[in-house]
Design a protein around this motif. Structure first.
Motif, PDB file in Angstrom:
ATOM      1  N   PRO A 169      20.633 -19.728   5.946  1.00 19.22           N
ATOM      2  CA  PRO A 169      20.227 -21.054   5.557  1.00 19.22           C
ATOM      3  C   PRO A 169      20.927 -21.576   4.596  1.00 19.22           C
ATOM      4  CG  PRO A 169      18.628 -19.149   5.752  1.00 19.22           C
ATOM      5  CD  PRO A 169      19.776 -18.895   5.646  1.00 19.22           C
ATOM      6  N   ALA A 170      20.913 -23.023   4.789  1.00 19.92           N
ATOM      7  CA  ALA A 170      21.604 -23.897   3.807  1.00 19.92           C
ATOM      8  C   ALA A 170      21.231 -23.768   2.271  1.00 19.92           C
ATOM      9  CB  ALA A 170      21.401 -25.244   4.020  1.00 19.92           C
ATOM     10  N   ASP A 171      19.887 -23.226   2.004  1.00 16.32           N
ATOM     11  CA  ASP A 171      19.530 -23.019   0.629  1.00 16.32           C
ATOM     12  C   ASP A 171      20.223 -21.839  -0.180  1.00 16.32           C
ATOM     13  OD1 ASP A 171      17.800 -21.379   1.945  1.00 16.32           O
ATOM     14  OD2 ASP A 171      15.949 -22.602   1.555  1.00 16.32           O
ATOM     15  N   THR A 172      20.797 -20.828   0.742  1.00 11.36           N
ATOM     16  CA  THR A 172      21.747 -19.802   0.053  1.00 11.36           C
ATOM     17  C   THR A 172      22.886 -20.020   0.196  1.00 11.36           C
ATOM     18  OG1 THR A 172      21.884 -18.648   2.266  1.00 11.36           O
ATOM     19  CG2 THR A 172      19.744 -18.275   1.416  1.00 11.36           C
ATOM     20  N   ALA A 173      23.499 -21.184   0.098  1.00  6.44           N
ATOM     21  CA  ALA A 173      25.031 -21.387   0.224  1.00  6.44           C
ATOM     22  C   ALA A 173      25.525 -21.082  -1.223  1.00  6.44           C
ATOM     23  CB  ALA A 173      25.274 -23.030   0.234  1.00  6.44           C
ATOM     24  N   VAL A 174      24.858 -21.042  -2.352  1.00  6.38           N
ATOM     25  CA  VAL A 174      25.401 -20.480  -3.442  1.00  6.38           C
ATOM     26  C   VAL A 174      25.741 -19.238  -3.576  1.00  6.38           C
ATOM     27  CG1 VAL A 174      24.723 -22.696  -4.721  1.00  6.38           C
ATOM     28  CG2 VAL A 174      23.256 -20.631  -4.516  1.00  6.38           C
TER      29      VAL A 174
ATOM     30  N   TYR B 131       9.710 -27.047   6.972  1.00  2.06           N
ATOM     31  CA  TYR B 131      10.848 -27.150   7.561  1.00  2.06           C
ATOM     32  C   TYR B 131      11.106 -28.571   8.338  1.00  2.06           C
ATOM     33  CZ  TYR B 131      12.692 -22.303   7.388  1.00  2.06           C
ATOM     34  OH  TYR B 131      13.191 -21.011   6.856  1.00  2.06           O
ATOM     35  N   ASN B 132      12.355 -29.431   7.975  1.00  2.35           N
ATOM     36  CA  ASN B 132      12.765 -30.664   8.655  1.00  2.35           C
ATOM     37  C   ASN B 132      14.004 -30.525   9.032  1.00  2.35           C
ATOM     38  OD1 ASN B 132      12.581 -33.086   9.852  1.00  2.35           O
ATOM     39  ND2 ASN B 132      12.490 -33.858   7.720  1.00  2.35           N
ATOM     40  N   HIS B 133      14.467 -30.138  10.212  1.00  5.39           N
ATOM     41  CA  HIS B 133      15.801 -29.874  10.756  1.00  5.39           C
ATOM     42  C   HIS B 133      16.596 -28.850   9.748  1.00  5.39           C
ATOM     43  CE1 HIS B 133      14.443 -33.581  12.959  1.00  5.39           C
ATOM     44  NE2 HIS B 133      15.477 -33.252  13.819  1.00  5.39           N
TER      45      HIS B 133
ATOM     46  N   LEU C 256      14.591 -26.814  14.330  1.00  4.02           N
ATOM     47  CA  LEU C 256      14.207 -25.777  12.763  1.00  4.02           C
ATOM     48  C   LEU C 256      13.227 -26.845  12.302  1.00  4.02           C
ATOM     49  CD1 LEU C 256      17.428 -24.139  11.724  1.00  4.02           C
ATOM     50  CD2 LEU C 256      15.828 -23.218  13.295  1.00  4.02           C
ATOM     51  N   THR C 257      12.191 -27.276  12.982  1.00  3.25           N
ATOM     52  CA  THR C 257      10.882 -28.032  12.211  1.00  3.25           C
ATOM     53  C   THR C 257       9.873 -27.407  12.387  1.00  3.25           C
ATOM     54  OG1 THR C 257      12.478 -29.913  12.778  1.00  3.25           O
ATOM     55  CG2 THR C 257      10.037 -30.474  12.282  1.00  3.25           C
ATOM     56  N   GLY C 258       8.811 -27.389  11.194  1.00  5.21           N
ATOM     57  CA  GLY C 258       7.682 -26.766  11.184  1.00  5.21           C
ATOM     58  C   GLY C 258       7.156 -26.500  10.027  1.00  5.21           C
ATOM     59  N   TYR C 259       6.225 -25.551   9.700  1.00  8.69           N
ATOM     60  CA  TYR C 259       5.571 -25.120   8.667  1.00  8.69           C
ATOM     61  C   TYR C 259       5.477 -23.607   8.662  1.00  8.69           C
ATOM     62  CZ  TYR C 259       3.843 -29.790   8.894  1.00  8.69           C
ATOM     63  OH  TYR C 259       3.722 -31.213   8.934  1.00  8.69           O
TER      64      TYR C 259
ATOM     65  N   CYS D 202       6.874 -18.491   9.719  1.00  5.88           N
ATOM     66  CA  CYS D 202       6.503 -20.101  10.148  1.00  5.88           C
ATOM     67  C   CYS D 202       5.836 -19.977  11.392  1.00  5.88           C
ATOM     68  CB  CYS D 202       7.805 -20.859  10.191  1.00  5.88           C
ATOM     69  SG  CYS D 202       8.994 -20.882   8.987  1.00  5.88           S
ATOM     70  N   LEU D 203       4.942 -21.375  11.421  1.00  2.00           N
ATOM     71  CA  LEU D 203       4.469 -21.254  12.942  1.00  2.00           C
ATOM     72  C   LEU D 203       4.387 -22.845  13.111  1.00  2.00           C
ATOM     73  CD1 LEU D 203       0.533 -20.817  12.063  1.00  2.00           C
ATOM     74  CD2 LEU D 203       2.023 -21.750  10.592  1.00  2.00           C
ATOM     75  N   LYS D 204       3.713 -23.258  14.380  1.00  2.00           N
ATOM     76  CA  LYS D 204       3.829 -24.604  14.651  1.00  2.00           C
ATOM     77  C   LYS D 204       5.351 -25.242  14.354  1.00  2.00           C
ATOM     78  CE  LYS D 204       1.232 -27.413  15.539  1.00  2.00           C
ATOM     79  NZ  LYS D 204       0.603 -27.699  16.675  1.00  2.00           N
ATOM     80  N   PHE D 205       6.241 -24.300  14.969  1.00  2.00           N
ATOM     81  CA  PHE D 205       7.591 -24.370  14.594  1.00  2.00           C
ATOM     82  C   PHE D 205       8.386 -24.623  15.971  1.00  2.00           C
ATOM     83  CE2 PHE D 205      11.695 -22.985  13.470  1.00  2.00           C
ATOM     84  CZ  PHE D 205      11.931 -23.339  11.990  1.00  2.00           C
ATOM     85  N   ASP D 206       9.630 -25.639  15.979  1.00  2.00           N
ATOM     86  CA  ASP D 206      10.252 -26.187  17.094  1.00  2.00           C
ATOM     87  C   ASP D 206      11.706 -25.614  16.832  1.00  2.00           C
ATOM     88  OD1 ASP D 206      11.636 -27.285  18.986  1.00  2.00           O
ATOM     89  OD2 ASP D 206      12.063 -29.233  17.874  1.00  2.00           O
TER      90      ASP D 206
END
Length: 739
Positions: free
Chosen positions: A538-543, A649-651, A625-628, A617-621
């Motif tokens: 995921p992008a939030d682990t880039a560091v 999650y939003n894209h 990569l969009t959902g809760y 996550c559920l309610k997930f596309d």
């Protein structure tokens, strides 16, 4: 010359000469400026070290790394960040106080707490190093208390315990006398020399901390964790006349996490209760051999590792005059032998006698068996595989062992009595076949496919002969591929049977799996009705610099360890991801229950606070990569707890939608409930494991957030924790319901 230098390093403190020169330096924080051979800081003195130098240090606190420096330290060339690198072939450091507490060499950084990586105060490159009468401490998670001058006291950097080291030694010899080593996790009290000796020293640490190839004599240890050694490879560690103090509330205590030889002579363990269990390691291998004599728990004689008595030896040769661990080396510790095909040559480092573990003599024969080697010839004439040890023993009581798995001779795969065919029985398919097993177990491998993509498989044991049909199977070709086998054969050639499902099936309203038939092979496709099994960073682990190998599985089904009990699905690499894409339609309310066992037992869940989390996550596309979902993440706030928070999650971009709650409930037998109901997302997390006695954090988590409805019905599980060892989370059962 080298011998003379070593003898000089062993001079007692009373032999200290006040005459300073290039080989006798003084560190004194209060010295007058420009005093010859005298320096106010250890760093300044280190620039004048020459071979054979003795460095005297006056009482005071000497910061090897500036604790007020707000810079985040980063290592070089893939190594940890260091406070000071010292290169000097023969070096002696001597504290001039009346007590080792009087002279303190200090740092205050650790992983994620002022450093990226496991910050280490010293990195010594020497031939021989001697340290005497002082304290070396990393006060990242320990208060620095200096009684001689309270103005020099300093509170710990952080309550959450992290990896904060004292030092490494690259060289032949380390000698430490009357030295206090202070830190918590991964203490590393000058680990690494070929020969390490500690005399009358004090250690404070949690796990993965001590020098695993050292001799400890007249030392005392404060254990704030459960397993002070990571490993004691080779000859292992030797303790003589030492005291161990258990400072936590662990009911089970071990010396090493990864095992290895340990020798304990005339030592005393002090614990809060007489009913604690003390073992060599949590999961000892049958070949492990450790030694003890004169060991007590709270003043009473105690046999270490009593659950596996073959691991503990008590030979008469153990005594206070022992200089090195009693070690017998062996060429192999583990081997698998096939009767009629293999032989095994074992060699030992000393002359010895060889024998087969009692009761298993009929399964092998030994050729030779005297002196330093033996040839093992398998002779298993049964249908079952057996395992036991081949043992080498010396006259003075030392032992080494090789754990052998002896298989019977291989037979051809069983022949077909009835070729496989698929039979539908209601909402199930049955794979019908018959083999000429001659009374042996059917261990055939069966894998089920939908339109050529695997959807169920056998993970050892009995074949997976049934398949439950779902709405996703309508109009699809279902096939079962079987490789016939019994317990004495290899797998035969794959044979398949297929059927097309041409009738309507009930809509998918629920999904439940214990993962026993889950296909773990890499499957990156996003297809309705299928699991996507892959890896993702995921992008939030880039560091944080980590990768995974897409040529290897990201998940594996197997037996758990430590806090993970029984069988389940485990992450095989960091970044493991699972996604389920339902059929294309609009979905309303959704409910998910996931039962897990983190392998970490203290509640911290993951290896470190370096972007390590699990999102459920559920309610997930799955396409966008969009959902809760619920995020479970290790932070720097607590050493024995994780944070829980609801996220959107939003894209692929993740945003918190609730405040985080710190809790100790992420432990064995943890149940995660997530519900999407109308415009509300709720999560409830609890565990059946009792609350730690010393914790004031909540043991149950309840979260709620107002959300915007969406039509998605997918499932998403993302794990960014380090894999292997003790940092994974076992998935036991997943249940999902769509309204």
């Amino acid at each position: 010359m080298r011998k003379l230098l070593l003898l000089g390093m062993l001079m007692p403190l009373w032999a200290y000469s006040q005459r300073l020169d290039s080989l006798h330096l003084l560190v004194d924080a209060e010295a007058a400026a420009d005093t010859p051979y005298t320096y106010r800081t250890f760093q300044e003195a280190s620039t004048h070290f020459t071979d054979g130098v003795t460095v005297y240090i006056r009482p005071g606190v000497y910061w090897i790394d500036d604790p007020d420096d707000t810079t985040v330290k980063v290592g070089k060339d893939g190594r940890e960040p260091f406070g000071l690198v010292v290169r000097c072939p023969h070096l002696r450091l001597v504290g001039l106080g009346e007590d080792p507490r009087d002279v303190v060499l200090a740092s205050q950084r650790g992983q994620t707490q002022g450093a990226v990586g496991n910050f280490t105060m010293f990195d010594f490159w020497v031939t021989a190093l001697q340290v005497e009468n002082l304290t070396m401490g990393n006060y990242c998670n320990v208060d620095l208390v200096y009684p001689k001058n309270p103005r020099l006291n300093r509170p710990k950097r952080n309550e959450a315990i992290t990896q904060a080291h004292v030092g490494y030694v690259h060289g032949d010899t380390l000698i430490a006398r009357k030295v206090r080593f202070v830190s918590r996790l991964n203490l590393n009290p000058l680990n690494g020399a070929r020969h390490s000796y500690y005399d009358d020293c004090h250690f404070e640490c949690t796990d993965d901390a001590l020098n695993g190839t050292a001799v400890y004599r007249h030392c005392d240890f404060d254990f704030y964790g459960q397993k002070p050694f990571w490993s004691t490879y080779g000859a292992g560690a030797l303790f003589i006349d030492c005291d161990f103090y258990a400072k936590g509330d662990n009911r089970e205590l071990y010396f090493a996490k990864q095992g290895g030889p340990v020798t304990v002579v005339d030592c005393r363990y002090h614990a809060p209760s007489d009913s604690v269990y003390i073992g060599w390691t949590a999961y000892p291998q049958p070949w492990l051999r450790c030694y003890q004599r004169g060991f007590t728990l709270n003043g009473r004689p105690y046999v270490i590792g009593s659950r596996q008595p073959q691991n503990t030896l008590q030979p008469a040769m153990l005594g206070a005059s022992l200089q090195q661990p009693p070690f017998l080396d062996i060429s192999r510790h583990e081997a698998t032998l096939l009767t009629g095909s293999d032989t095994l040559l074992l060699t030992a480092s000393d002359a010895c006698h060889w024998r087969v573990e009692k009761g298993f003599e009929p399964y092998v024969s030994l050729r030779g068996g005297k002196g330093g080697e033996v040839t093992v010839i398998p002779a298993n004439n049964t249908d079952e595989t057996v395992d036991f040890c081949i043992i080498a023993a010396t006259e003075d009581g030392r032992e080494a062992a090789c754990h052998v798995v002896v298989k019977p001779s291989l037979l051809p795969p069983p022949s077909w009595l009835q070729k496989p065919r698929l039979v539908r029985q209601g909402d199930q398919l049955l794979l019908s076949y018959e083999l000429d097993l001659k009374g042996r177990r059917d261990e055939s491998r069966v894998t089920w496919y939908r339109n050529g993509i695997p959807v169920s498989t056998t993970h050892g044991g009995a074949p997976e002969r049934t398949y439950r049909l779902t709405e996703a199977d309508e109009g699809r070709q279902l096939s079962a591929v079987i490789q016939r086998k019994h317990q004495r054969s290899d797998y035969g050639e794959p044979v398949s049977a297929a059927i097309t499902v041409d009738t309507r099936l009930a809509p998918l309203v629920s999904l439940s799996t214990d993962f026993h038939d889950f296909c773990c092979d890499w499957q990156p496709q996003l297809l309705p009705g299928y699991w996507t099994v892959d890896g993702y960073k995921p992008a939030d682990t880039a560091v944080y610099p980590w990768t995974f190998d897409p040529q290897k599985p990201m998940w594996e089904y197997g037996e758990g360890f430590n806090g993970a009990v029984g069988m389940g699905l485990l992450q095989a690499q960091r970044g493991a991801r699972l996604m389920f894409t339902p059929l294309q339609k609009s979905y309303g309310d959704m409910h998910l229950v996931l039962q897990v066992d983190p392998t970490k037992t203290a509640g911290q869940g993951f290896g470190s606070a370096t972007g390590q989390y699990m999102d459920v996550c559920l309610k997930f596309d799955t396409q966008t990569l969009t959902g809760y979902g619920l995020r479970i993440i290790r932070t720097t706030k607590h050493a024995k707890a994780v944070d829980f928070l609801l996220v959107r999650y939003n894209h692929g971009t993740v945003t918190p939608i609730s405040e985080p709650v710190s809790s100790t409930c992420y432990r064995t037998n943890c149940s995660i409930f997530i519900d999407f109901n109308g415009k509300s997302l709720t999560a409830h997390v609890e565990t059946a494991t009792p609350q730690p006695a010393d914790s004031t954090l909540p043991k149950v988590v309840d979260l709620q957030a107002d959300v915007t409805p969406n039509p998605y019905g997918g499932i998403h599980i993302q794990h960014t924790g380090s894999s292997g060892g003790e940092s994974t989370t076992m998935l036991h059962r997943l249940t999902v319901r769509w309204e």
